[in-house]
Design an enzyme around this catalytic site. Structure first.
Site, PDB file in Angstrom:
ATOM      1  N   GLU A 228       0.831  -1.216   0.000  1.00  0.00           N
ATOM      2  CA  GLU A 228       0.000   0.000   0.000  1.00  0.00           C
ATOM      3  C   GLU A 228       0.864   1.266   0.000  1.00  0.00           C
ATOM      4  O   GLU A 228       0.499   2.275  -0.611  1.00  0.00           O
ATOM      5  CB  GLU A 228      -0.940  -0.012   1.209  1.00  0.00           C
TER       6      GLU A 228
ATOM      7  N   GLU B 175      -4.261  -9.293   3.374  1.00  0.00           N
ATOM      8  CA  GLU B 175      -4.976  -8.962   4.613  1.00  0.00           C
ATOM      9  C   GLU B 175      -6.174  -9.865   4.877  1.00  0.00           C
ATOM     10  O   GLU B 175      -6.456 -10.202   6.019  1.00  0.00           O
ATOM     11  CB  GLU B 175      -5.431  -7.495   4.598  1.00  0.00           C
TER      12      GLU B 175
HETATM   13  N1  3HC Z   1       3.896  -8.261  11.209  1.00  0.00           N
HETATM   14  C1  3HC Z   1       4.612  -8.683  12.258  1.00  0.00           C
HETATM   15  N2  3HC Z   1       5.432  -9.739  12.207  1.00  0.00           N
HETATM   16  C2  3HC Z   1       5.514 -10.391  11.038  1.00  0.00           C
HETATM   17  C3  3HC Z   1       4.786 -10.010   9.908  1.00  0.00           C
HETATM   18  C4  3HC Z   1       3.949  -8.875  10.017  1.00  0.00           C
HETATM   19  N3  3HC Z   1       3.241  -8.407   8.980  1.00  0.00           N
HETATM   20  N4  3HC Z   1       5.074 -10.861   8.908  1.00  0.00           N
HETATM   21  C5  3HC Z   1       5.958 -11.746   9.395  1.00  0.00           C
HETATM   22  N5  3HC Z   1       6.226 -11.463  10.671  1.00  0.00           N
HETATM   23  C6  3HC Z   1       7.184 -12.119  11.584  1.00  0.00           C
HETATM   24  C7  3HC Z   1       6.780 -13.555  11.876  1.00  0.00           C
HETATM   25  O1  3HC Z   1       5.913 -13.595  12.988  1.00  0.00           O
HETATM   26  C8  3HC Z   1       8.128 -14.173  12.162  1.00  0.00           C
HETATM   27  O2  3HC Z   1       8.463 -13.806  13.478  1.00  0.00           O
HETATM   28  P1  3HC Z   1       9.601 -14.576  14.277  1.00  0.00           P
HETATM   29  O3  3HC Z   1      10.897 -14.176  13.689  1.00  0.00           O
HETATM   30  O4  3HC Z   1       9.406 -14.108  15.673  1.00  0.00           O
HETATM   31  O5  3HC Z   1       9.310 -16.027  14.101  1.00  0.00           O
HETATM   32  C9  3HC Z   1       9.079 -13.443  11.214  1.00  0.00           C
HETATM   33  O6  3HC Z   1       8.424 -12.219  10.876  1.00  0.00           O
HETATM   34  C10 3HC Z   1       9.367 -14.198   9.943  1.00  0.00           C
HETATM   35  O7  3HC Z   1       8.125 -14.559   9.353  1.00  0.00           O
HETATM   36  P2  3HC Z   1       7.930 -15.975   8.675  1.00  0.00           P
HETATM   37  O8  3HC Z   1       8.448 -17.035   9.564  1.00  0.00           O
HETATM   38  O9  3HC Z   1       6.527 -16.072   8.225  1.00  0.00           O
HETATM   39  O10 3HC Z   1       8.928 -15.825   7.446  1.00  0.00           O
HETATM   40  P3  3HC Z   1       8.784 -16.312   5.973  1.00  0.00           P
HETATM   41  O11 3HC Z   1      10.003 -15.902   5.279  1.00  0.00           O
HETATM   42  O12 3HC Z   1       8.394 -17.752   5.929  1.00  0.00           O
HETATM   43  O13 3HC Z   1       7.554 -15.500   5.339  1.00  0.00           O
HETATM   44  C11 3HC Z   1       6.256 -13.573   4.794  1.00  0.00           C
HETATM   45  C12 3HC Z   1       7.630 -14.107   5.188  1.00  0.00           C
HETATM   46  C13 3HC Z   1       5.875 -14.121   3.413  1.00  0.00           C
HETATM   47  C14 3HC Z   1       6.307 -12.085   4.731  1.00  0.00           C
HETATM   48  C15 3HC Z   1       5.205 -14.065   5.824  1.00  0.00           C
HETATM   49  O14 3HC Z   1       5.701 -13.800   7.111  1.00  0.00           O
HETATM   50  C16 3HC Z   1       3.873 -13.407   5.716  1.00  0.00           C
HETATM   51  O15 3HC Z   1       3.089 -13.775   4.869  1.00  0.00           O
HETATM   52  N6  3HC Z   1       3.593 -12.432   6.603  1.00  0.00           N
HETATM   53  C17 3HC Z   1       2.300 -11.839   6.726  1.00  0.00           C
HETATM   54  C18 3HC Z   1       2.068 -10.836   5.634  1.00  0.00           C
HETATM   55  C19 3HC Z   1       0.748 -10.148   5.840  1.00  0.00           C
HETATM   56  O16 3HC Z   1      -0.260 -10.770   6.079  1.00  0.00           O
HETATM   57  N7  3HC Z   1       0.775  -8.818   5.723  1.00  0.00           N
HETATM   58  C20 3HC Z   1      -0.380  -8.026   5.963  1.00  0.00           C
HETATM   59  C21 3HC Z   1      -0.292  -7.436   7.304  1.00  0.00           C
HETATM   60  S1  3HC Z   1      -1.743  -6.542   7.726  1.00  0.00           S
HETATM   61  C22 3HC Z   1      -1.532  -5.031   6.989  1.00  0.00           C
HETATM   62  O17 3HC Z   1      -0.543  -4.810   6.348  1.00  0.00           O
HETATM   63  C23 3HC Z   1      -2.627  -4.050   7.249  1.00  0.00           C
HETATM   64  C24 3HC Z   1      -2.588  -2.908   6.313  1.00  0.00           C
HETATM   65  O18 3HC Z   1      -3.465  -3.108   5.241  1.00  0.00           O
HETATM   66  C25 3HC Z   1      -2.991  -1.624   7.007  1.00  0.00           C
END
Ligand code: 3HC
Length: 711
Positions: free
Chosen positions: A107, A127
């Protein structure tokens, strides 16, 4: 975040650098710092373009999910101020993405004026998979940049697009290979040289589209909207975007996002996401890694479980040796493996080449001597301590030093099993859930002498084969089955009091379970539960079970495998049909117990089974069998079909509030068979000390009476 200028001092450089995933953490001041840098550069007449890029493995995972504390006014505010700063900038802003550009991260890119992406980048707004919607203007800006149907698809499914697709559909302006800093500098220089203007996505017109897309998508979403409120709300926002103007529909999106942040099901899904990443960490061993290799596996016992484990290992690319005493068992196992792989190929889930490659990793043998080189040895033989003893003595004699020695027992004491070897430090329980190649949960059972490195090796093995490995202590049933027993007990008692199997399962499935308790028993085989109850009768005569399930078993109705159980399973009926004989049997059984059958509501089924789980979970925490409440939640989410949107039983306890949990348990413990719901002592202490399960997840501890006396 780092701020600098290029060597011509005309490009303001902003580098997002917030390991591990460049989450836009408001608590750490990241969006605020980027916004301030944009404003400062914009105010500097020497700066002709602003270039944003990121350091690290990828660009950004989006907003920081851990900071969604249910207070939208403060939780989302810092990120929103960044979008305002980008929109307000009179200086063109270019943003480079690499690796992953998700959620709020994408975004930010949508609010920049020009976007470029490294060729392998995945761009997405996931999301909705958290029960949310893109709340940083994503639902408003995306359809201004790409066709509405493509925007709907991306936002509603949460599925990312490739950089190539993003270029094709207009989401990005150019692709690059290699270094993001160099690429963004090049692009910004070009912008200056070509005198390109500020180009805000908010000012662009939405291209003409067929509005029928909203209704057809809404119809599709209606089936699942009760499990996840995010996608339908996101669709509403896209509909609003089409109405405009931008400012009004953006406010609509913000309100919808804020409401979702407070939604209990969204909170449940976010808890599940973070919980799955917490529960795999072993307290005291965080950040440590085993030095053992985990490349080859020997599995002893070629039954259903052994085959399932073998399939999981083969899928992960591990050399897999399947051992059994009998050639016939191995032949059956090979046929089973081949059938399962062929089934996946037929369904299009696996290519023939990959299936062949997986099969090539499998070796079958009747000679135990062959397991000498295996890094991991998993025993999956008949659940009998004598049989396990003989197997573990042989493993001990043959396994190489440092091999991980695991038992797949679901009921036996891993300490006793470890004592059959001269290396109890290497012995661990690895409790797979059936079907082992599908279910994500792996309970890792630490016995008294299991070494820290063996736990680390087990966790690494779990990760390698794609499982969520949760470490638990030794007790009967470990965490999952021990809680399951209490929840089943209540389901059976409710049958006696007036419910039908359909009432119980219908209520549970409607609430969020993948399958109701009685259907699960029919699937697993009633004979297994019967054997456990017979054992319990001797071991725990003071904890009586309903005898109704025994009556079902005495008729040979073991469930799906015999075609009858709580339900009938005629050919072609999926999920079971009513067994008309059950209700008369139940009625007679209730009369024999002197019970007048009554209406049991869906709320009662859900509440009583859940309270039983929470209470047993609390005892498990009290005994130190689970490290954290969230571990119990993750076990239930991944091994038992507990609805993801419900977050797990301990999460539910916090939603109810400890006061309510205790009051309801106390009330129920005064009723029929109330002993089973007598509140765990830890619940009283938590209440006195004002603690929730979330507090325990965050590291707070419950003081014991002894500690209080010492103080
Ligand atoms: N916020 C906080 N922590 C996050 C995070 C996030 N968005 N995404 C990942 N993390 C953390 C995980 O909890 C993990 O923590 P740890 O080191 O304590 O274990 C660490 O980052 C690594 O994450 P993964 O183990 O999942 O690492 P991968 O490399 O396997 O995957 C990723 C990376 C593809 C980015 C995956 O973590 C993912 O899909 N994350 C979520 C992405 C998401 O859903 N984003 C939307 C957030 S909501 C938002 O943005 C609202 C907005 O519209 C206003």
């Amino acid at each position: 975040m780092q701020k600098s200028t290029d060597k011509t001092a005309t490009i303001g450089m902003i580098c997002l650098d917030a390991p591990p995933v460049n989450a836009l953490s408001g608590d750490k001041g990241i969006p605020q710092a980027i916004a301030a840098a944009v404003q400062e550069f914009d105010a500097d007449p020497a700066i002709k373009a602003i270039a944003i890029y990121a350091a690290g493995r990828f660009y950004s995972a989006g907003a920081d999910i851990a900071e969604f504390r249910g207070n939208p006014a403060t939780d989302a505010a810092p990120l929103r101020s960044l979008f305002e700063a980008l929109d307000a900038s009179q200086t063109p802003v270019v943003l480079a993405m690499h690796g992953v550009a998700f959620g709020g991260g994408l975004e930010v890119a949508l609010a920049a004026h020009y976007r470029i992406a490294e060729a392998k980048t995945k761009l997405g707004l996931p999301e909705v998979s958290l029960g949310l919607l893109p709340g940083g203007g994503g639902t408003q800006r995306l359809p201004r940049l790409i066709a509405m149907d493509k925007a709907v698809e991306m936002i509603i499914t949460g599925r990312p697009v490739s950089a190539a697709q993003a270029l094709e559909n207009g989401l990005v302006d150019a692709l690059f290979d290699g270094d993001a800093r160099a690429a963004v500098l090049d692009f910004a220089t070009k912008i200056i040289n070509e005198n390109k203007p500020v180009r805000r996505s908010r000012d662009q017109e939405i291209a003409a589209f067929d509005p029928a897309i909203f209704d057809t998508t809404a119809t599709k979403l209606a089936k699942t909207a009760h499990r996840n409120p995010g996608p339908m709300k996101a669709l509403d926002c896209l509909r609003e975007a089409a109405q405009g103007p931008f400012e009004r529909s953006l406010t609509f999106e913000h309100r919808a996002f804020d409401a979702l942040m407070e939604h209990p099901q969204t909170k449940g899904i976010c808890h599940a996401f973070l919980g799955e990443r917490t529960a795999v960490k072993i307290p005291g061993l965080e950040g440590q890694k085993t030095s053992r290799s985990m490349d080859s596996v020997a599995i002893i016992g070629a039954g259903t479980m052994g085959v399932g484990i073998a399939l999981a290992c083969m899928k992960a690319g591990l050399q897999t040796l399947l051992l059994d005493l009998k050639d016939e068992a191995l032949e059956r196992a090979r046929a089973n493996v081949e059938r399962q792989l062929a089934g996946q190929v037929k369904k299009g889930r696996l290519s023939q080449d990959r299936a062949d490659a997986q099969l090539a990793l499998l070796t079958l043998s009747t000679s135990f001597a062959d397991m000498g080189d295996a890094d991991v040895i998993i025993e999956a033989v008949f659940e009998d301590l004598g049989v396990k003893e003989s197997v573990f003595r042989q493993i001990d004699a043959i396994a190489k030093p440092g091999a991980l020695l695991a038992s797949n027992t679901s009921t036996l004491d891993v300490n006793l099993i470890a004592a059959f070897t001269n290396r109890p430090q290497d012995v661990v329980g690895l409790h797979f859930f059936s079907p082992a190649n599908i279910m994500r949960l792996l309970e890792i059972i630490r016995a008294d002498d299991t070494s820290a490195d063996t736990l680390l090796a087990s966790a690494e093995f779990a990760r390698k084969i794609g499982k969520v490995g949760v470490v638990v202590g030794v007790c009967d049933g470990f965490v999952g089955n021990r809680i399951f027993e209490e929840y089943l007990r209540q389901a059976y008692l409710l049958l006696e009091e007036g419910a039908t199997p359909e009432d119980i399962d219908g209520a549970m499935e409607q609430w969020g379970w993948a399958m109701g308790a009685l259907k699960v028993m029919d699937l697993a085989g009633q004979d297994i539960g019967w054997a456990i109850r017979k054992r319990r009768k001797v071991e725990q005569p003071d904890r009586p079970y309903s005898t109704f399930p025994d009556q079902i078993c005495e008729l040979g109705w073991y469930g799906q495998k015999t075609g009858r159980g709580y339900y009938n399973y005629p050919e072609g009926v999926r999920g079971g049909a009513t067994n008309p004989d059950v209700l008369p049997m139940l009625q007679a059984h209730s009369i024999a117990l002197g019970l007048i059958r009554r209406t049991v509501t869906a709320e009662e089924v859900v509440e009583r089974t859940l309270l039983a789980m929470i209470n047993e979970g609390a005892k498990i925490l009290e005994e130190g069998i689970a490290y954290r409440p969230v571990d119990i939640d993750v076990i239930y989410l991944n091994g038992y079909g507990f609805g993801r949107d419900r977050g797990g039983p301990m999460f539910q306890a916090d939603l109810m509030g400890l006061k309510t949990v205790l009051a309801r348990l106390e009330e129920l413990s005064k009723g029929r068979e109330g002993w089973a719901l007598k509140p765990a002592a830890i619940l009283y202490r938590m209440q006195e000390q004002g603690l929730s399960f979330a507090d325990l997840n965050a590291g707070k501890t419950v003081q014991t009476d002894m500690q209080e006396e010492l103080v």
